[in-house]
Design a protein around this motif. Sequence first.
Motif: not given
Length: 300
Positions: A12, A16, A21-22, A24-27
Amino acid sequence: MDQLAAMRAFRRVVETGSFTAAAAELNQSHTIVSRQVRQLELELGAQLLNRTTRRFALTEAGQEYYERSRQILDQLDDAAQAVSAHQARPAGTLRINAPMAFGTLELAQWLPQFILANPQLKVDLVCNDRLVDVIEEGFDVALRLTRALPDSTLVAKRLATCGILLAAAPDYLKRQGVPQQPADLAQHNCLTYTLAQKPNEFLFQAADGSEHAVSVRGNLQANTGIALRSAALAGLGIAATSSFIVHEDLRRGDLLQVLPGYTLKPRDLYAIYPQNRHLSPKVRAFVDFAADWYRSPRWE
């Protein structure tokens, strides 16, 4: 280190273009993602990213690892989706075991409808009259006609009750006479089922609840009710057989029920299958279809 989680984090980050950003995507937090990538590099003994204060670039090793790890992660995702789809609908091969007579005369009547309703399913039906080990021999489900089930870790769902009755051809009864009471069977040629607990003894119950045990004899015994039915139709004697085998013959008048005022202890039809926490869709679909099929009496 959870290597798969670290691989996903690394992917990610690369795709990204940013740790933030990674994350955020992976929470997850930026710190956790950064730590996962660093631990991955330590585990591999190679630097995957050249970092500056504002950006990063893949190293040669990082580029190769990214390409290979992406393929692995895609394959894992595909496998998970395949299993999820498989769990959502009946698919694959369903191995069924059934008694010879039941599988041939009864199950064969409705099995095609079940298969047509589940086009992703392939059925492997094995019919025999020996007691198979469902788990050891790799069956998904077995059908059993029995008066009592042995203790087992298997799940057993009762589907129907099947009567046991005496039947003979009209010409046999015309020649030999019609039995009026159980004791009269001693004078008749009785066709018996070898695998019964006591093949040569019939235990009747009268309408008043009284029991009548009768010893019988005859010139044919067989381990399949199909052979007994054929012999009875040919006028050889009086067959003791399951109602599902002869109910159509009785309806047409090709066979007549003998001693209808007395009953033999019936057997129950069960679907038996291994006890799993997650019952597979193919077994669930089969058991549900069978239960619905036998919701109304079929052999009366």
